[in-house]
Design an enzyme around this catalytic site. Sequence first.
Site, PDB file in Angstrom:
ATOM      1  N   CYS A   1       0.847  -1.195   0.000  1.00  0.00           N
ATOM      2  CA  CYS A   1       0.000   0.000   0.000  1.00  0.00           C
ATOM      3  C   CYS A   1       0.885   1.250   0.000  1.00  0.00           C
ATOM      4  CB  CYS A   1      -0.952   0.081   1.182  1.00  0.00           C
ATOM      5  SG  CYS A   1      -2.111  -1.269   1.263  1.00  0.00           S
TER       6      CYS A   1
ATOM      7  N   ARG B   1       3.973  -0.184  -4.815  1.00  0.00           N
ATOM      8  CA  ARG B   1       3.741  -0.765  -3.490  1.00  0.00           C
ATOM      9  C   ARG B   1       2.444  -1.560  -3.417  1.00  0.00           C
ATOM     10  NH1 ARG B   1       6.949   1.548   0.439  1.00  0.00           N
ATOM     11  NH2 ARG B   1       5.524   0.772   2.011  1.00  0.00           N
TER      12      ARG B   1
ATOM     13  N   TRP C   1      -2.807  -2.727  -1.721  1.00  0.00           N
ATOM     14  CA  TRP C   1      -2.520  -4.150  -1.897  1.00  0.00           C
ATOM     15  C   TRP C   1      -3.387  -4.846  -0.854  1.00  0.00           C
ATOM     16  CZ3 TRP C   1      -0.728  -8.354   0.893  1.00  0.00           C
ATOM     17  CH2 TRP C   1      -0.305  -9.450   0.148  1.00  0.00           C
TER      18      TRP C   1
ATOM     19  N   ASN D   1      -1.971   1.548   5.835  1.00  0.00           N
ATOM     20  CA  ASN D   1      -1.097   0.488   5.335  1.00  0.00           C
ATOM     21  C   ASN D   1      -0.769  -0.407   6.521  1.00  0.00           C
ATOM     22  OD1 ASN D   1       0.932  -1.052   4.145  1.00  0.00           O
ATOM     23  ND2 ASN D   1       2.493   0.518   4.435  1.00  0.00           N
ATOM     24  N   GLY D   2      -0.924  -1.724   6.369  1.00  0.00           N
ATOM     25  CA  GLY D   2      -0.622  -2.638   7.477  1.00  0.00           C
ATOM     26  C   GLY D   2      -1.849  -3.468   7.824  1.00  0.00           C
TER      27      GLY D   2
ATOM     28  N   GLU E   1      17.109 -17.932  -7.752  1.00  0.00           N
ATOM     29  CA  GLU E   1      16.766 -16.562  -8.135  1.00  0.00           C
ATOM     30  C   GLU E   1      16.232 -16.526  -9.579  1.00  0.00           C
ATOM     31  OE1 GLU E   1      16.195 -14.007  -6.610  1.00  0.00           O
ATOM     32  OE2 GLU E   1      16.417 -12.339  -7.982  1.00  0.00           O
TER      33      GLU E   1
ATOM     34  N   LYS F   1      12.443 -15.234 -10.486  1.00  0.00           N
ATOM     35  CA  LYS F   1      12.193 -14.150 -11.437  1.00  0.00           C
ATOM     36  C   LYS F   1      11.174 -14.593 -12.490  1.00  0.00           C
ATOM     37  CE  LYS F   1      14.263 -10.808  -9.809  1.00  0.00           C
ATOM     38  NZ  LYS F   1      13.924 -11.327  -8.553  1.00  0.00           N
TER      39      LYS F   1
ATOM     40  N   GLU G   1       7.602 -14.845 -10.885  1.00  0.00           N
ATOM     41  CA  GLU G   1       6.913 -13.606 -10.530  1.00  0.00           C
ATOM     42  C   GLU G   1       6.647 -12.713 -11.732  1.00  0.00           C
ATOM     43  OE1 GLU G   1       8.825 -10.874  -7.796  1.00  0.00           O
ATOM     44  OE2 GLU G   1      10.804 -11.315  -8.585  1.00  0.00           O
TER      45      GLU G   1
ATOM     46  N   HIS H   1      17.732 -37.366  -7.189  1.00  0.00           N
ATOM     47  CA  HIS H   1      16.989 -37.885  -6.035  1.00  0.00           C
ATOM     48  C   HIS H   1      15.491 -37.642  -6.178  1.00  0.00           C
ATOM     49  CE1 HIS H   1      20.741 -38.815  -4.081  1.00  0.00           C
ATOM     50  NE2 HIS H   1      21.169 -37.596  -4.398  1.00  0.00           N
TER      51      HIS H   1
ATOM     52  N   LYS I   1       5.812  -4.245  -3.901  1.00  0.00           N
ATOM     53  CA  LYS I   1       7.258  -4.107  -3.736  1.00  0.00           C
ATOM     54  C   LYS I   1       7.696  -4.332  -2.290  1.00  0.00           C
ATOM     55  CE  LYS I   1      11.371  -2.984  -5.254  1.00  0.00           C
ATOM     56  NZ  LYS I   1      12.042  -3.988  -6.095  1.00  0.00           N
TER      57      LYS I   1
HETATM   58  O1  M6R Z   1      12.477  -5.416   0.603  1.00  0.00           O
HETATM   59  P1  M6R Z   1      13.012  -6.808   0.803  1.00  0.00           P
HETATM   60  O2  M6R Z   1      14.342  -7.017   0.208  1.00  0.00           O
HETATM   61  O3  M6R Z   1      12.972  -7.208   2.254  1.00  0.00           O
HETATM   62  O4  M6R Z   1      11.978  -7.745   0.050  1.00  0.00           O
HETATM   63  C1  M6R Z   1      12.074  -9.132   0.136  1.00  0.00           C
HETATM   64  C2  M6R Z   1      11.232  -9.812  -0.915  1.00  0.00           C
HETATM   65  O5  M6R Z   1       9.880  -9.488  -0.738  1.00  0.00           O
HETATM   66  C3  M6R Z   1      11.652  -9.415  -2.341  1.00  0.00           C
HETATM   67  O6  M6R Z   1      12.994  -9.709  -2.565  1.00  0.00           O
HETATM   68  C4  M6R Z   1      10.792 -10.167  -3.381  1.00  0.00           C
HETATM   69  O7  M6R Z   1      11.049 -11.524  -3.335  1.00  0.00           O
HETATM   70  C5  M6R Z   1      11.057  -9.598  -4.778  1.00  0.00           C
HETATM   71  N1  M6R Z   1       9.823  -9.253  -5.414  1.00  0.00           N
HETATM   72  C6  M6R Z   1      11.732 -10.535  -5.680  1.00  0.00           C
HETATM   73  O8  M6R Z   1      11.963 -10.005  -6.938  1.00  0.00           O
END
Ligand code: M6R
Length: 624
Positions: free
Chosen positions: A2, A27, A79, A105-106, A493, A497, A500, A516, A619
């Site tokens: 948010c 956000r 969000w 927010n929260g 990673e 990527k 997401e 395995h 984010k």
């Molecule tokens: O702000 P942060 O680094 O704590 O965020 C952690 C994860 O939410 C963040 O890395 C998320 O996995 C990304 N969207 C990945 O691209």
Amino acid sequence: MCGIVGYVGDRQALDVVLEGLARLEYRGYDSAGIALVTGDPRATGLTTEKRAGKLAVLAGVLAEQAPPPSTTGIGHTRWATHGAPNDRNAHPHLDCTGRIAVIHNGIIENFSGLRAELQERGHVLVSETDTEVVAHLLEEVLVADGTGTWVDLAESVRRVARRLKGAFTLVVVDADQPDVVVGARRSSPLVVGRGDGENFLASDVTAFIAHTRRAIELGQDQVVELRRDRVQITSFDGSAAVVTEYEVDWDVAAAEKAGYEHFMLKEIAEQPRAVADTLIGRIDARGGLVLDEMRLSDADLREVDKILIVACGTAYHAGLIAKYAIEHWTRIPCEVEIASEFRYRDPILDRQTLVIAISQSGETMDTLMAVRHAREQHAQVLAICNTNGSTIPRESDAVLYTHAGPEIGVAATKTFLTQVVAVYLVALYLAQVRGTKYADEVREVIAELAVLPEKVEKVLETMEPVRELARSLVDARTVLFLGRHVGYPVALEGALKLKELAYMHAEGFPAGELKHGPIALIEEGMPVVVTVPSPRGRGVLHDKMISNIAEVRARGARTIVLAEEGDESVVDLADVLVRVPPTPTLLAPVVTTVPLQVLAYELAVARGFDVDQPRNLAKSVTVE
Ligand code: M6R
């Protein structure tokens, strides 16, 4: 999670608020809304508008039906947590009289009890959100306070905030108290922007950076009263707070696309600079490391007997890479844990434990809770963070900032590379202080770190085959990523990527684990992306990986191989070969991750998805 904006000044609040929301949309983007104190009698002095969907939907409505002029306003981009993302649950939420508007927010954890109480007292709540209770609680203080004494907005927010449990940033306006916006913060971000004759409130500085670089981060359990010419910050109990103003060291250009089609593309391209900036000022004239800003004494660092890294998502992958470097260079045992799991398993911590919390935003609630738990257990906490003044570094004993600049694309790219560089710096510093590496050995690694920006640049210049590859994978159902040693977190990673951004099923595996079980997944033509360790490093790792490629290939996989220039052993095993510059084994993730970012970006674009704002994501994840 948010985005929140508030404004009081002489400009049209609607313009400032919409501009701020546009910058904060990363956000959260499932609905958006505004409230303006307009004095419009048709709308109890308050004009509100809110719509499900992206900010553009709201902006379209407001363009067609312009609200009355106003110089005091708030705005929200959501969000969803409680209640579906529809018009009704979008923020702001109003009290029964329609005079008070609240954005949030929260999560207010005790909202259901409060809601029941309010309903019993005759309030009508129209949404499914936790937020709405705040508007009605404020109404009880401001409108229906039985004592008949006038209460100002800031005091009413303090009283209500004291009744709330959970994490929240609240921003409130009251039609009967124009020219004032009040914000409250507990465990969720809120920053004040100081202007001349105008002031701003926002979840982060990007919302107002076009207007001012002077900022104040609100502390835990604080309330801010924002007027045109005055900012007053108090604790929830009303006592005056100690306030520190700072100057943001980047400008609006850094938060814009600068001609790139997407923020993510710009941020991928910025990686050489981001890596270089993260190294700047940390290497002395003799090639040693200086991390004075870290605020942990060398004596304390010598006492450390265990390191625990906590982080989420991409930052967790940076933590996995850190483990290899830390254990190899310092010989201190190091464990890495997903932050959301950490405190629930009752980890063994004491004063000799160094907990490293990695977070680009510094606001990830799971990581913040892990930090708090670690400190309660008397561990020392070092934050690695990209956001100046955010909650995690503020609540940690020490901080090492990455200097990636603002990252707007939801997918972490440049912040990941800089996190990896930062953990190398911490590991090397520990090795230097504890004497597990000789000064010349430390200098050698530093020299290799210093040339990483050039290598990343080189990788970026040779990405055409990866773009071509992406076009050929548009219809793939599953992509597997394999790695060994530090290549394993790189595989994770790469898979994250792809999930997401391109919404494709992808998994990262340690290559040796495949036999395995997961090797059963391989079928004719399945793309398998393999990161091959340097043949110049630990030879056995390289050779084992070559065998693993042969194994999947024998079962029909289409092998996409990332290997060092000059490694000829992979040529016959690769259906697609992507070359990266030779890099020492431990530092290789900084170069090998880049083609995987480009692959995910290109695939998402080819599949027609919103790269910067992928579905269901936000984010900064400021809820647990
Ligand atoms: O702000 P942060 O680094 O704590 O965020 C952690 C994860 O939410 C963040 O890395 C998320 O996995 C990304 N969207 C990945 O691209």
